[in-house]
Design a protein around this motif. Structure first.
Motif, PDB file in Angstrom:
ATOM      1  N   GLU A 122      41.766 -27.621  86.225  1.00 48.06           N
ATOM      2  CA  GLU A 122      42.294 -26.525  85.424  1.00 48.06           C
ATOM      3  C   GLU A 122      42.345 -26.885  83.938  1.00 48.06           C
ATOM      4  N   GLU A 123      42.567 -28.152  83.634  1.00 43.65           N
ATOM      5  CA  GLU A 123      42.704 -28.590  82.248  1.00 43.65           C
ATOM      6  C   GLU A 123      41.388 -28.542  81.470  1.00 43.65           C
ATOM      7  N   THR A 165      36.566 -19.918  93.550  1.00 40.39           N
ATOM      8  CA  THR A 165      35.193 -20.382  93.480  1.00 40.39           C
ATOM      9  C   THR A 165      34.272 -19.246  93.899  1.00 40.39           C
ATOM     10  N   ASN A 166      32.985 -19.527  94.111  1.00 39.69           N
ATOM     11  CA  ASN A 166      32.037 -18.494  94.552  1.00 39.69           C
ATOM     12  C   ASN A 166      32.492 -17.914  95.889  1.00 39.69           C
ATOM     13  N   LEU A 167      32.507 -16.585  95.966  1.00 38.58           N
ATOM     14  CA  LEU A 167      33.027 -15.889  97.143  1.00 38.58           C
ATOM     15  C   LEU A 167      31.928 -15.168  97.913  1.00 38.58           C
ATOM     16  N   ASN A 236      43.226 -23.178  90.592  1.00 37.25           N
ATOM     17  CA  ASN A 236      41.942 -23.052  91.282  1.00 37.25           C
ATOM     18  C   ASN A 236      42.145 -22.728  92.755  1.00 37.25           C
ATOM     19  N   VAL A 237      41.232 -21.908  93.299  1.00 38.75           N
ATOM     20  CA  VAL A 237      41.220 -21.617  94.739  1.00 38.75           C
ATOM     21  C   VAL A 237      39.798 -21.859  95.248  1.00 38.75           C
ATOM     22  N   GLY A 238      39.649 -22.793  96.171  1.00 45.89           N
ATOM     23  CA  GLY A 238      38.333 -23.100  96.724  1.00 45.89           C
ATOM     24  C   GLY A 238      38.455 -23.944  97.969  1.00 45.89           C
ATOM     25  N   VAL A 239      37.339 -24.546  98.354  1.00 43.33           N
ATOM     26  CA  VAL A 239      37.330 -25.381  99.555  1.00 43.33           C
ATOM     27  C   VAL A 239      37.221 -26.861  99.219  1.00 43.33           C
ATOM     28  N   LEU A 276      31.924 -27.262  91.227  1.00 43.04           N
ATOM     29  CA  LEU A 276      32.842 -27.643  92.299  1.00 43.04           C
ATOM     30  C   LEU A 276      34.257 -27.635  91.750  1.00 43.04           C
ATOM     31  N   MET A 277      35.133 -26.940  92.431  1.00 44.05           N
ATOM     32  CA  MET A 277      36.523 -26.828  91.985  1.00 44.05           C
ATOM     33  C   MET A 277      37.358 -28.016  92.476  1.00 44.05           C
ATOM     34  N   ASP A 278      38.233 -28.489  91.606  1.00 43.85           N
ATOM     35  CA  ASP A 278      39.283 -29.413  92.017  1.00 43.85           C
ATOM     36  C   ASP A 278      40.434 -28.552  92.537  1.00 43.85           C
ATOM     37  N   VAL A 279      40.669 -28.592  93.830  1.00 44.96           N
ATOM     38  CA  VAL A 279      41.700 -27.730  94.432  1.00 44.96           C
ATOM     39  C   VAL A 279      42.935 -28.526  94.847  1.00 44.96           C
TER      40      VAL A 279
END
Length: 311
Positions: A122-123, A165-167, A236-239, A276-279
């Motif tokens: 997020e930062e 992330t990509n949905l 963030n929202v992802g896997v 790639l998200m850091d979740v």
């Protein structure tokens, strides 16, 4: 959220909005306010003000947006910037004016700089240049994040933001030119199977890495955040894992039953090399996605077939 609360889901017919509605109904919320774009033009300031005056929702899920893939983002740059800023500005401001208890604004992982360190924390927001192909959409979403932060700081509003992330999933957009990569591949492989086309051509090299979240998992995450998250910073929202576009293509090829070959056109743009998200922030709160990618693609393909989308 109280079970008797009035909950407005902006964009309820879209992939994200409909997933939120399904999650709400499954959890026992019965006072869900819905308006189609023909019933309420969220770009129209006066119309949105009238709607909030009449309905007075207690909670708002802001999932309405103008969305699309690389081609749409590159072609309709002014539309993506203007319409998204207009939609979110009107809904966020009227939520403040009418004392909405809590609002959740949904953005996109494209807000991050093109070459931000992976996985995306997020930062990393506003630490570098954006991906040029979707810059207008990203700037609009960043404006929405900052608007929620500003209304919280100035007026004490409990407005939070989540960046999925990509949905993909139920009610996805399968337009031949304006859809995202996963639904575009579902349609392309299905049509190639039906027409017995020997080869499917895919834009780019196939090497970019992408993360994909099933939309109904996002719907559950949104309810979780409404109940458990009250911070100014977006989340963030992802896997938390990704795969190459080439591997995604072969996975969808197998699930749709296409028997031909795949060819990648390296003269076409790849877009961002990795997203790639850091979740960890979300998983530390206690939420993780439940639907694995092959299972989710099968569900999405079933939905595509059920809708009998014309070629």
């Amino acid at each position: 959220m109280e079970k008797e609360a009035k909950i407005y889901v902006a964009g309820h017919r879209g992939m994200v909005g409909s997933a939120i509605v399904r999650a709400l109904e499954k959890t026992g919320y019965n006072h869900i306010i819905k308006r189609t774009s023909s019933e309420l033009d969220l770009r129209n300031q006066a119309a949105v003000e009238t709607f909030f005056n009449e309905q007075k929702p207690d909670y708002v899920f802001l999932a309405a947006a103008k969305v699309g893939g690389i081609i749409a983002n590159s072609t309709y740059r002014a539309d993506f910037l203007y319409e998204n800023i207009a939609i979110q500005t009107n809904v966020i401001h009227q939520s403040y004016v009418h004392g909405v208890k809590k609002l959740l604004f949904l953005g996109s992982s494209c807000i991050y700089p093109k070459l931000a360190p992976q996985p995306l924390k997020e930062e990393a927001l506003l630490t570098g240049p954006l991906e040029p192909t979707n810059e207008p959409y990203a700037i609009a979403k960043i404006a929405g994040i900052k608007m929620c932060e500003a209304y919280r700081a100035q007026y004490g509003c409990n407005f939070i933001s989540a960046m999925p992330t990509n949905l993909y999933g139920i009610n996805d957009n399968y337009h031949p030119q304006n859809s995202h990569v996963l639904p575009a591949l579902i349609r392309r492989f299905h049509e190639a199977k039906i027409s017995d086309t020997p080869k499917v051509e895919i834009w780019g090299t196939g090497t970019p890495l992408r993360e994909f979240l099933y939309a109904d998992d996002l719907g559950q995450a949104c309810l979780f955040l409404m109940a458990n998250y009250n911070q100014a910073q977006f989340i963030n929202v992802g896997v938390g894992e990704d795969l190459r576009i080439e591997d995604l293509a072969y996975m969808i090829k197998d699930i749709t039953g296409y028997k031909g070959s795949i060819e990648f056109d390296s003269s076409k743009p790849d877009g961002t090399p990795r997203k790639l998200m850091d979740v960890s922030k979300l998983t530390d709160l206690g939420w993780t996605a439940k639907t694995n990618l092959p299972e989710g693609i099968r569900l999405a393909y079933q939905d595509f077939l059920a809708k009998n989308i014309p070629a």
